[in-house]
Design an enzyme around this catalytic site. Structure first.
Site, PDB file in Angstrom:
ATOM      1  N   SER A 413      47.892  41.424  28.948  1.00  0.00           N
ATOM      2  CA  SER A 413      47.813  41.137  30.451  1.00  0.00           C
ATOM      3  C   SER A 413      46.673  41.596  31.232  1.00  0.00           C
ATOM      4  O   SER A 413      46.403  40.982  32.154  1.00  0.00           O
ATOM      5  CB  SER A 413      49.270  41.390  31.038  1.00  0.00           C
ATOM      6  OG  SER A 413      50.106  40.975  30.488  1.00  0.00           O
ATOM      7  N   HIS A 434      46.687  34.634  26.449  1.00  0.00           N
ATOM      8  CA  HIS A 434      47.570  35.035  27.332  1.00  0.00           C
ATOM      9  C   HIS A 434      48.632  34.169  27.716  1.00  0.00           C
ATOM     10  O   HIS A 434      48.203  33.283  28.441  1.00  0.00           O
ATOM     11  CB  HIS A 434      46.744  35.649  28.526  1.00  0.00           C
ATOM     12  CG  HIS A 434      47.526  36.566  29.540  1.00  0.00           C
ATOM     13  ND1 HIS A 434      47.882  36.227  30.870  1.00  0.00           N
ATOM     14  CD2 HIS A 434      48.487  37.281  29.234  1.00  0.00           C
ATOM     15  CE1 HIS A 434      48.454  36.924  31.542  1.00  0.00           C
ATOM     16  NE2 HIS A 434      48.989  37.671  30.534  1.00  0.00           N
ATOM     17  N   GLU A 446      46.006  31.459  29.027  1.00  0.00           N
ATOM     18  CA  GLU A 446      44.712  31.917  29.384  1.00  0.00           C
ATOM     19  C   GLU A 446      44.024  32.061  27.946  1.00  0.00           C
ATOM     20  O   GLU A 446      44.429  33.029  27.565  1.00  0.00           O
ATOM     21  CB  GLU A 446      44.953  32.859  30.365  1.00  0.00           C
ATOM     22  CG  GLU A 446      45.532  32.292  31.656  1.00  0.00           C
ATOM     23  CD  GLU A 446      45.097  33.523  32.751  1.00  0.00           C
ATOM     24  OE1 GLU A 446      44.944  33.361  33.824  1.00  0.00           O
ATOM     25  OE2 GLU A 446      45.689  34.652  32.248  1.00  0.00           O
ATOM     26  N   ASN A 484      47.584  36.192  36.948  1.00  0.00           N
ATOM     27  CA  ASN A 484      48.015  37.509  37.699  1.00  0.00           C
ATOM     28  C   ASN A 484      47.103  37.934  38.826  1.00  0.00           C
ATOM     29  O   ASN A 484      47.861  38.770  39.914  1.00  0.00           O
ATOM     30  CB  ASN A 484      48.132  38.638  36.559  1.00  0.00           C
ATOM     31  CG  ASN A 484      49.357  38.371  35.689  1.00  0.00           C
ATOM     32  OD1 ASN A 484      50.355  37.516  35.954  1.00  0.00           O
ATOM     33  ND2 ASN A 484      49.414  38.953  34.590  1.00  0.00           N
TER      34      ASN A 484
HETATM   35  P1  NAI Z   1      57.919  44.590  24.756  1.00  0.00           P
HETATM   36  O1  NAI Z   1      58.054  45.818  25.074  1.00  0.00           O
HETATM   37  O2  NAI Z   1      59.059  43.798  25.109  1.00  0.00           O
HETATM   38  O3  NAI Z   1      57.571  44.541  23.134  1.00  0.00           O
HETATM   39  C1  NAI Z   1      56.614  44.954  22.348  1.00  0.00           C
HETATM   40  C2  NAI Z   1      57.259  45.222  21.132  1.00  0.00           C
HETATM   41  O4  NAI Z   1      56.110  45.740  20.240  1.00  0.00           O
HETATM   42  C3  NAI Z   1      58.548  46.164  20.656  1.00  0.00           C
HETATM   43  O5  NAI Z   1      59.328  45.201  20.075  1.00  0.00           O
HETATM   44  C4  NAI Z   1      57.886  47.270  19.955  1.00  0.00           C
HETATM   45  O6  NAI Z   1      58.671  47.475  18.781  1.00  0.00           O
HETATM   46  C5  NAI Z   1      56.605  46.551  19.356  1.00  0.00           C
HETATM   47  N1  NAI Z   1      55.777  47.380  18.745  1.00  0.00           N
HETATM   48  C6  NAI Z   1      54.937  48.199  19.486  1.00  0.00           C
HETATM   49  N2  NAI Z   1      53.953  49.021  18.597  1.00  0.00           N
HETATM   50  C7  NAI Z   1      54.017  48.302  17.647  1.00  0.00           C
HETATM   51  C8  NAI Z   1      53.257  48.491  16.518  1.00  0.00           C
HETATM   52  N3  NAI Z   1      51.899  49.145  16.378  1.00  0.00           N
HETATM   53  N4  NAI Z   1      53.245  47.586  15.318  1.00  0.00           N
HETATM   54  C9  NAI Z   1      54.502  46.571  15.728  1.00  0.00           C
HETATM   55  N5  NAI Z   1      55.250  46.513  16.513  1.00  0.00           N
HETATM   56  C10 NAI Z   1      54.996  47.312  17.690  1.00  0.00           C
HETATM   57  O7  NAI Z   1      56.607  44.047  25.414  1.00  0.00           O
HETATM   58  P2  NAI Z   1      56.184  42.652  25.900  1.00  0.00           P
HETATM   59  O8  NAI Z   1      56.673  42.514  27.340  1.00  0.00           O
HETATM   60  O9  NAI Z   1      56.655  41.598  25.032  1.00  0.00           O
HETATM   61  O10 NAI Z   1      54.581  42.627  26.046  1.00  0.00           O
HETATM   62  C11 NAI Z   1      54.046  42.417  24.838  1.00  0.00           C
HETATM   63  C12 NAI Z   1      52.409  42.154  25.337  1.00  0.00           C
HETATM   64  O11 NAI Z   1      52.351  40.982  26.096  1.00  0.00           O
HETATM   65  C13 NAI Z   1      51.863  43.027  26.411  1.00  0.00           C
HETATM   66  O12 NAI Z   1      50.501  43.201  26.145  1.00  0.00           O
HETATM   67  C14 NAI Z   1      52.032  42.690  27.548  1.00  0.00           C
HETATM   68  O13 NAI Z   1      51.038  42.825  28.401  1.00  0.00           O
HETATM   69  C15 NAI Z   1      51.878  41.166  27.382  1.00  0.00           C
HETATM   70  N6  NAI Z   1      52.303  40.267  28.197  1.00  0.00           N
HETATM   71  C16 NAI Z   1      53.745  40.416  28.717  1.00  0.00           C
HETATM   72  C17 NAI Z   1      54.282  39.566  29.739  1.00  0.00           C
HETATM   73  C18 NAI Z   1      55.685  39.583  29.992  1.00  0.00           C
HETATM   74  O14 NAI Z   1      56.043  38.871  31.184  1.00  0.00           O
HETATM   75  N7  NAI Z   1      56.549  40.556  29.630  1.00  0.00           N
HETATM   76  C19 NAI Z   1      53.643  38.304  30.049  1.00  0.00           C
HETATM   77  C20 NAI Z   1      52.182  37.945  29.550  1.00  0.00           C
HETATM   78  C21 NAI Z   1      51.630  39.025  28.497  1.00  0.00           C
END
Ligand code: NAI
Length: 681
Positions: A413, A434, A446, A484
């Protein structure tokens, strides 16, 4: 045998005293009913109506559709209500001629049969639909701020009954062939190979045309019409503001008055030139343009590998498998994977219903603890935690495993693509995809271009996005990209007002009355205050945003919003916010501060070239956040308010509340504000 070489869009054959008329609109992948198409149809009807035929069969030559509706691009050329009413009357006249033919007419329906296309079918004596998932019938006009205008409001209730007809018209939803049969909307459903034979059989047998049974017309008894409308208006009012979206209320009104075709045409004229319809049509057409741009190149993707099975990664993987891709979902955390698979099952059950289809989708989605899917992947989407080092390490190791032609994408993001690209030998293959939360509801993606991102990577990313039925919007890799960046100042201004003592309920109410799908305070609580805080902090320095203390404190106390049961709101067990009653205040001062900060950010994005033009801003904010669609997005709203007026309002607010309201210099650069995606009339 074609009898009519001068027809550009219709093909006419005659077999055994039955005319088979095939629509194949020139130069389009699907059929629409433009004036030219209707005019040719009228000519054909004129030629055949006096002949002793057994019947006429109307079908489409396009693979995926019968007729998708009126030609929406023509809507933009309509300048006044009388002109629109005139077009509707013309179409009504042609369809009446069809309905009055002395021999039976049969619509053979496959694929999408929507809007004016369904109204044409309704004017036929019989309707036969191809029995498969691709066949959809509906009257989606309300979604464009209008109602059916080619006699649909009159013919549909007669055929399926009043309540079923109102439901279809008010929601704009489409139904499958099987559902259409159950409703009485079609007479028969048959497999593809039997379509034509079934039509001949109907022409030969000429059974009595279907009508809804008498009891389905009970609501139309004159004493009942008014109370039925009242009953239907109640839930509608909770969802749809009549000031913003008058069309569904018009549908009820036409039905209450048992209006005839002429009243329908008059009303359609008014709806068509309303601001709401103009905005919704523009937003729809910009969406179509984004899809068109995405379809120019092949994506070359059959296997997608998603890394990170958290909120976003899981949803992206579930969605891509739902849309037919083979997907492996990798996470180091077994529990996260198990949760994602559970969620997938729930989602497919709801969406697909049929056991075999659910099983197929589940088979396409493979949990993958060790990254075995990487070697086979055509596209890798990284969605791990928002940490630059973690993402860089991951991308570097991924590059060592995947094929050289595998496309690499990140869902970050806020981290500039240039920083992530540093880890790669070939940064030109890295693109941002994105997505927005929740993926199944938010149509926008995006497509983020870093300085080193290559054209091929962008082309493929756009094409893949269209293939999973989302809208690709090009943005530059800059803080917060478009959505954002524009949304954050609005959220922050809401929190500043909370700090000043304005009730959260009042703030949210002002925003929803303006037309936002959810108030900013509840939105922040729903997204998660920790996520909001991290995005705000990320944007703080580059954009000069001050993060409100109240937000930091709330997060520090562990109140993260809906997911922890308490944020700015307290949530009950079923996740509903407890709202206190607030005294009625004027919304204007609250709305003005929030919305003007948003508009100011939107213009800054144009000035900095984050997106190419003002239509891109509007599409991004409507499809990515649900920004008041009836206004057509922030830039169309700004245009209606007048750019000069906005700049002076911002100056006044800057004087009162500080420099965060200083008008962006973009407001005084008309050349910036004049670029659009849609042609100007
Ligand atoms: P989250 O914390 O829910 O999930 C991240 C997942 O990645 C976890 O299950 C973790 O175990 C796993 N993980 C971490 N390091 C890892 C690795 N090296 N190998 C394999 N798995 C790994 O995070 P979320 O909210 O899903 O965000 C993920 C990405 O998406 C971030 O970059 C965030 O900025 C982006 N994003 C999030 C949004 C939201 O509303 N939450 C919206 C748009 C983008």
């Amino acid at each position: 045998m074609s009898m009519n070489p001068e027809l550009a869009n219709w093909r006419m054959e005659e077999i055994d005293d039955t005319v088979v008329l095939t629509l194949d609109v020139a130069g389009q992948s699907s059929n629409t009913l433009s004036s030219a198409v209707l005019e040719e149809f009228d000519r054909v009807l004129g030629q055949i109506e006096g002949r002793p035929l057994k019947g006429i069969v109307i079908r489409s030559a396009k693979t995926r559709s019968f007729i998708v509706g009126a030609d929406v691009t023509q809507f933009r050329t309509i300048s006044d209500a009388m002109q629109a009413t005139g077009l509707a009357r013309t179409a009504q006249g042609v369809f009446s001629r069809l309905a009055r033919l002395p021999f039976p007419s049969i619509a053979l329906i496959h694929g999408n049969c929507l809007g004016g296309g369904l109204e044409l079918a309704l004017a036929c004596t019989y309707r036969i639909a191809r029995e498969d998932e691709g066949t959809r019938l509906g009257l989606p006009e309300v979604r464009l701020g209008i109602h059916p205008g080619f006699a649909g409001t009159v013919r549909l209730p007669r055929l399926v009954g009043d309540l079923a007809a109102l439901d279809l018209m008010l929601t704009g939803r489409s139904v499958s062939a099987r559902q259409a049969l159950a409703l009485g909307l079609v007479d028969e459903i048959v497999p593809d190979r039997h379509l034509l034979d079934a039509a001949y059989a109907f022409a030969a047998r000429h059974p009595r045309p279907k009508r809804a049974p008498w009891w389905k017309h009970v609501p139309s008894w004159s004493v009942l019409r008014k109370p039925v409308v009242r009953l239907l208006q109640r839930p509608l009012r909770k969802k749809v503001d009549p000031e913003h979206y008058p069309a569904p209320y018009r549908i009820l009104d036409l039905w209450r008055r048992a209006a005839a075709q002429d009243a329908e045409a008059l009303s359609l004229g008014e709806m068509m030139v309303s601001r709401t319809s103009r905005s919704l049509v523009d937003i729809f057409l910009i969406g179509e343009e984004l899809k068109r741009r995405g379809r120019r190149q092949p994506h070359g993707v059959t296997h997608v590998h998603v890394i990170g099975a958290g909120t976003m990664g899981a949803d992206i993987a579930i969605w891509a498998a739902f849309k037919g891709f083979r997907v492996s979902l990798q996470d180091q955390n077994q529990e996260a994977l198990a949760r994602a698979i559970g969620k997938a099952h729930g989602f497919y059950r709801k969406k697909l219903r049929k056991r075999a289809a659910i099983q197929d989708a589940m088979d396409r989605l493979m949990p993958d603890t060790n990254g075995n899917g990487l070697r086979r992947a055509d596209l890798v989407i990284e969605a791990i935690i928002e940490n630059a080092d973690a993402k860089r390490d991951l991308l570097k190791s991924v590059e060592g495993i995947v094929r050289p032609d595998t496309l690499l994408a990140t869902n970050t993001s806020s981290i500039p693509l240039e920083i992530l690209g540093e880890a790669l030998k070939d940064p030109s293959r890295l693109v941002g995809l994105h997505f927005f939360n929740p993926v199944a509801q938010m149509q926008l993606v995006e497509i983020v271009r870093g300085r080193q991102t290559g054209e091929e990577a962008l082309d493929r990313a756009r094409a893949f996005t269209v293939a999973i039925d989302r809208l690709p919007l090009d943005v530059q890799s800059s803080p917060g990209f478009l959505v954002n960046r524009v949304l954050m100042p609005y959220l922050i201004e809401a929190m500043v007002m909370v700090e000043e003592g304005v009730a959260i309920e009042q703030i949210d109410l002002a925003a929803t009355r303006f037309g936002m799908p959810m108030g900013p305070v509840l939105l922040a609580d729903t997204v998660g205050l920790d996520i909001c805080l991290s995005v705000a902090e990320m944007l703080a320095v580059p954009l000069g945003i001050q993060v409100p203390e109240r937000l930091r404190e709330t997060v520090a106390r562990g109140n993260l919003g809906k997911k922890s049961g308490r944020g700015f709101y307290v949530f009950d067990k079923s996740g509903r916010p407890k709202r206190k009653a607030v005294r009625r205040h004027s919304d204007v001062p609250v709305t003005e501060r929030m919305i003007l900060r948003m508009l100011n950010g939107a213009v800054a994005c144009l000035r900095e070239g984050v997106v190419s033009d003002r239509d891109a801003v509007d599409a991004g904010m409507v499809y990515g956040t649900g920004f008041a669609p009836y206004l057509g997005g922030p830039m169309r709203y700004a245009e209606a308010l007048g750019e000069v007026g906005i700049a002076s309002s911002l100056k006044r607010l800057a004087h009162e509340y500080g420099s965060r309201f200083d008008p962006d210099e973009g407001w005084s650069r008309p050349e910036l504000l004049s670029h659009r995606m849609l042609p100007q009339d």
